[in-house]
Design a protein around this motif. Structure first.
Motif, PDB file in Angstrom:
ATOM      1  N   HIS A 458       0.830  -1.210   0.000  1.00  0.00           N
ATOM      2  CA  HIS A 458       0.000   0.000   0.000  1.00  0.00           C
ATOM      3  C   HIS A 458       0.859   1.252   0.000  1.00  0.00           C
ATOM      4  O   HIS A 458       0.583   2.213  -0.730  1.00  0.00           O
ATOM      5  CB  HIS A 458      -0.949   0.032   1.204  1.00  0.00           C
ATOM      6  CG  HIS A 458      -1.628   1.362   1.342  1.00  0.00           C
ATOM      7  ND1 HIS A 458      -1.141   2.350   2.174  1.00  0.00           N
ATOM      8  CD2 HIS A 458      -2.699   1.893   0.699  1.00  0.00           C
ATOM      9  CE1 HIS A 458      -1.906   3.429   2.047  1.00  0.00           C
ATOM     10  NE2 HIS A 458      -2.853   3.180   1.166  1.00  0.00           N
ATOM     11  N   ASP A 459       1.909   1.251   0.822  1.00  0.00           N
ATOM     12  CA  ASP A 459       2.738   2.446   0.917  1.00  0.00           C
ATOM     13  C   ASP A 459       3.389   2.772  -0.419  1.00  0.00           C
ATOM     14  O   ASP A 459       3.492   3.944  -0.803  1.00  0.00           O
ATOM     15  CB  ASP A 459       3.815   2.240   1.987  1.00  0.00           C
ATOM     16  CG  ASP A 459       4.607   3.508   2.248  1.00  0.00           C
ATOM     17  OD1 ASP A 459       4.055   4.447   2.837  1.00  0.00           O
ATOM     18  OD2 ASP A 459       5.791   3.568   1.836  1.00  0.00           O
ATOM     19  N   TRP A 460       3.824   1.755  -1.152  1.00  0.00           N
ATOM     20  CA  TRP A 460       4.423   2.005  -2.465  1.00  0.00           C
ATOM     21  C   TRP A 460       3.405   2.605  -3.424  1.00  0.00           C
ATOM     22  O   TRP A 460       3.705   3.555  -4.139  1.00  0.00           O
ATOM     23  CB  TRP A 460       4.987   0.709  -3.047  1.00  0.00           C
ATOM     24  CG  TRP A 460       5.512   0.866  -4.434  1.00  0.00           C
ATOM     25  CD1 TRP A 460       6.717   1.397  -4.800  1.00  0.00           C
ATOM     26  CD2 TRP A 460       4.853   0.516  -5.659  1.00  0.00           C
ATOM     27  NE1 TRP A 460       6.852   1.387  -6.176  1.00  0.00           N
ATOM     28  CE2 TRP A 460       5.717   0.842  -6.721  1.00  0.00           C
ATOM     29  CE3 TRP A 460       3.615  -0.059  -5.957  1.00  0.00           C
ATOM     30  CZ2 TRP A 460       5.380   0.626  -8.064  1.00  0.00           C
ATOM     31  CZ3 TRP A 460       3.282  -0.279  -7.283  1.00  0.00           C
ATOM     32  CH2 TRP A 460       4.160   0.059  -8.318  1.00  0.00           C
ATOM     33  N   HIS A 461       2.185   2.080  -3.441  1.00  0.00           N
ATOM     34  CA  HIS A 461       1.160   2.647  -4.311  1.00  0.00           C
ATOM     35  C   HIS A 461       0.865   4.102  -3.931  1.00  0.00           C
ATOM     36  O   HIS A 461       0.700   4.964  -4.799  1.00  0.00           O
ATOM     37  CB  HIS A 461      -0.127   1.822  -4.235  1.00  0.00           C
ATOM     38  CG  HIS A 461      -0.084   0.572  -5.055  1.00  0.00           C
ATOM     39  ND1 HIS A 461       0.462  -0.604  -4.588  1.00  0.00           N
ATOM     40  CD2 HIS A 461      -0.528   0.308  -6.315  1.00  0.00           C
ATOM     41  CE1 HIS A 461       0.353  -1.535  -5.527  1.00  0.00           C
ATOM     42  NE2 HIS A 461      -0.233  -1.005  -6.578  1.00  0.00           N
ATOM     43  N   ARG A 462       0.796   4.371  -2.625  1.00  0.00           N
ATOM     44  CA  ARG A 462       0.502   5.738  -2.182  1.00  0.00           C
ATOM     45  C   ARG A 462       1.601   6.709  -2.586  1.00  0.00           C
ATOM     46  O   ARG A 462       1.330   7.831  -3.025  1.00  0.00           O
ATOM     47  CB  ARG A 462       0.346   5.766  -0.654  1.00  0.00           C
ATOM     48  CG  ARG A 462       0.113   7.170  -0.088  1.00  0.00           C
ATOM     49  CD  ARG A 462       0.171   7.191   1.425  1.00  0.00           C
ATOM     50  NE  ARG A 462       1.504   6.902   1.935  1.00  0.00           N
ATOM     51  CZ  ARG A 462       2.465   7.814   2.042  1.00  0.00           C
ATOM     52  NH1 ARG A 462       2.270   9.064   1.673  1.00  0.00           N
ATOM     53  NH2 ARG A 462       3.657   7.477   2.520  1.00  0.00           N
ATOM     54  N   THR A 463       2.851   6.283  -2.430  1.00  0.00           N
ATOM     55  CA  THR A 463       3.955   7.218  -2.631  1.00  0.00           C
ATOM     56  C   THR A 463       4.403   7.316  -4.082  1.00  0.00           C
ATOM     57  O   THR A 463       5.131   8.255  -4.437  1.00  0.00           O
ATOM     58  CB  THR A 463       5.173   6.802  -1.784  1.00  0.00           C
ATOM     59  OG1 THR A 463       5.580   5.466  -2.132  1.00  0.00           O
ATOM     60  CG2 THR A 463       4.843   6.854  -0.299  1.00  0.00           C
TER      61      THR A 463
END
Length: 474
Positions: A458-463
């Motif tokens: 999720h963090d990769w998609h967000r950033t």
């Protein structure tokens, strides 16, 4: 390290006994002591996602009637995955229903269910409308560059992660680009910006916080890049097509699951493995992987890749016939065409093995399937705008819901957020119950590794604002 030519005779790539890669010059991760552990479902769930404060730029303010995205309240971050006997234990949350929600009207029930905060086992204490005991936050240094920016999908149930170690990120990024350019000749020069924009180093470091060395991280990184090369070049926007996909995928799969044939025909197969970038990448990445994995771990990965390829074929068949699946049919396809091969290798990347009999348990298979399903819907939500702006029609969950349930694009997107949240709650509840039923140290570590992968994904998609932006539905 194999070159980009022929594999040589079939006996040149045996699956070797487990041998961890040479130690890279970086700090080792915490190891898990082999001693008995006691656990309960609620306590284990509380320790799956150590909450952190993420100093990213806030998203655009939603309308006053829509509360902000649901996530874990701030508390000190955990520097690494803790030993199994030191899982963070918190008081079990109050299971009572959140007050003040019984009078929700039909017209705004979906929005309130999505944006009202998490529900389910162990999540009541995270509700935005309940008063929390304040925990002094620990500040995480803000990363440099635009990669740290990017709003969370409003209402998405998620867990922030600590900022990935920048030293490891830089080293993984350097090594994977060298591998892509020099070892497998993965992309032409004009695609270099897209490769860099993928930010795979940050991705893998965030997803595998307990990897002992950079060499271990590279096992996952090569496989991730190879899988995306197959998807882009065979299925998607870099020359991909549903026409003839089955034949291309089957031949590429033999780079993972070798062909055993007669001496007359073996050389032609070996030569074919270097005939295009996806096959070169599959072959090299799998060669590295089997040298570090046990035979059981390697076979597990092959099985999950066959699942992935089956999902690709279903989506391609629908594209060829113009079929828009029912929502349940789409979700069935996404259980195969999803991220499952990535979290399922978390033990290999961590330098240990979850025994085959524990991995094969039906309750473990449910946990892994739910993790893959939830993370794939995250991809649908963050890539929604990107796919709308791409040529052709791309199936994703909001598009299918809008078509099949005859709702607006906005309502379909909100419904997709709700589906994701239900899958996340089911994943966490299933993981917690399995931990209570079978508190074996390696199993507990594996569950934490899968949860870390879910959060890092999720963090990769967000950033990754180079690739993704959110629709203007708020």
């Amino acid at each position: 390290m194999p070159d980009s030519g022929s594999l040589g005779p079939p006996t040149s790539l045996p699956e070797q006994p487990p041998a961890p890669p040479a130690t890279a010059p970086d700090a080792p991760a915490a190891t898990v002591p082999d001693r008995p552990v006691t656990s309960s479902a609620a306590h284990f769930l509380a320790g799956l996602h150590p909450p952190v404060t993420m100093p990213s730029s806030p998203p655009a303010a939603p309308s006053p009637s829509l509360p902000p995205a649901a996530s874990t309240p701030p508390s000190p971050p955990s520097p690494s995955v803790p030993p199994a006997s030191e899982v963070l234990v918190r008081d079990a949350p109050d299971p009572a229903a959140v007050p003040g929600t019984s009078d929700v009207t039909a017209s705004d029930s979906v929005i309130r269910r999505v944006l009202g905060g998490p529900t389910g086992l162990g999540t009541t204490a995270l509700s935005l409308v309940r008063k929390q005991t304040a925990v002094p936050p620990v500040s995480v240094p803000a990363p440099s560059g635009p990669s740290a920016e990017g709003p969370v999908v409003p209402g998405l149930y998620h867990h922030p992660v600590p900022e990935p170690d920048p030293v490891r990120v830089a080293e993984v990024s350097r090594r994977i680009k060298q591998w892509a350019e020099d070892e497998v000749q993965l992309y032409p020069q004009e695609w270099e910006g897209q490769f860099d924009g993928f930010s795979v180093g940050r991705y893998m470091v965030a997803c595998h916080p307990d990897a002992p060395t950079v060499d271990h991280l590279m096992l996952a990184t090569r496989l991730m890049v190879a899988e995306n090369a197959v998807d882009d070049c065979y299925c998607e926007d870099h020359g991909g097509s549903p026409v003839g996909l089955g034949g291309r995928l089957l031949l590429a799969h033999t780079a993972l699951d070798h062909l055993h044939t007669t001496p007359e025909y073996a050389p032609e197969w070996q030569e074919s493995l270097g005939s295009d970038a996806p096959r070169r990448a599959y072959r090299s990445a799998m060669d590295h992987f089997v040298r570090a994995a046990t035979p059981s771990q390697a076979d597990r990965f092959r099985h999950d890749m066959a699942r992935l390829h089956l999902g690709y074929l279903a989506e391609a068949a629908w594209a060829q016939t113009g079929h828009v699946p029912e929502v349940w049919e789409y979700l069935a396809m996404r259980q195969f065409n999803n991220f499952r091969p990535c979290p399922t290798i978390t033990d290999t990347v961590g330098g240990y093995e979850l025994p085959a009999d524990l991995h094969a348990r039906p309750d473990m298979q449910r946990v892994i399937a739910l993790a893959g399903n939830a993370t794939t819907i995250v991809n649908d939500l963050y890539s929604y705008t990107k796919e709308l702006n791409s040529p052709g029609r791309h199936l994703n969950l909001p598009v299918v819901i809008a078509e099949r349930e005859h709702v607006s694009d906005r309502d379909a997107y909100l419904k997709a957020v709700e589906v994701h949240n239900e899958l996340m709650h089911a994943f966490e509840a299933a993981a917690a119950q399995l931990a209570a039923d079978c508190p074996v140290p390696t199993l507990l570590r594996f569950l934490r590794g899968v949860a870390a992968w879910v959060d890092g994904n999720h963090d990769w998609h967000r950033t990754n604002t180079y690739r993704y932006s959110l629709p203007d539905f708020w």
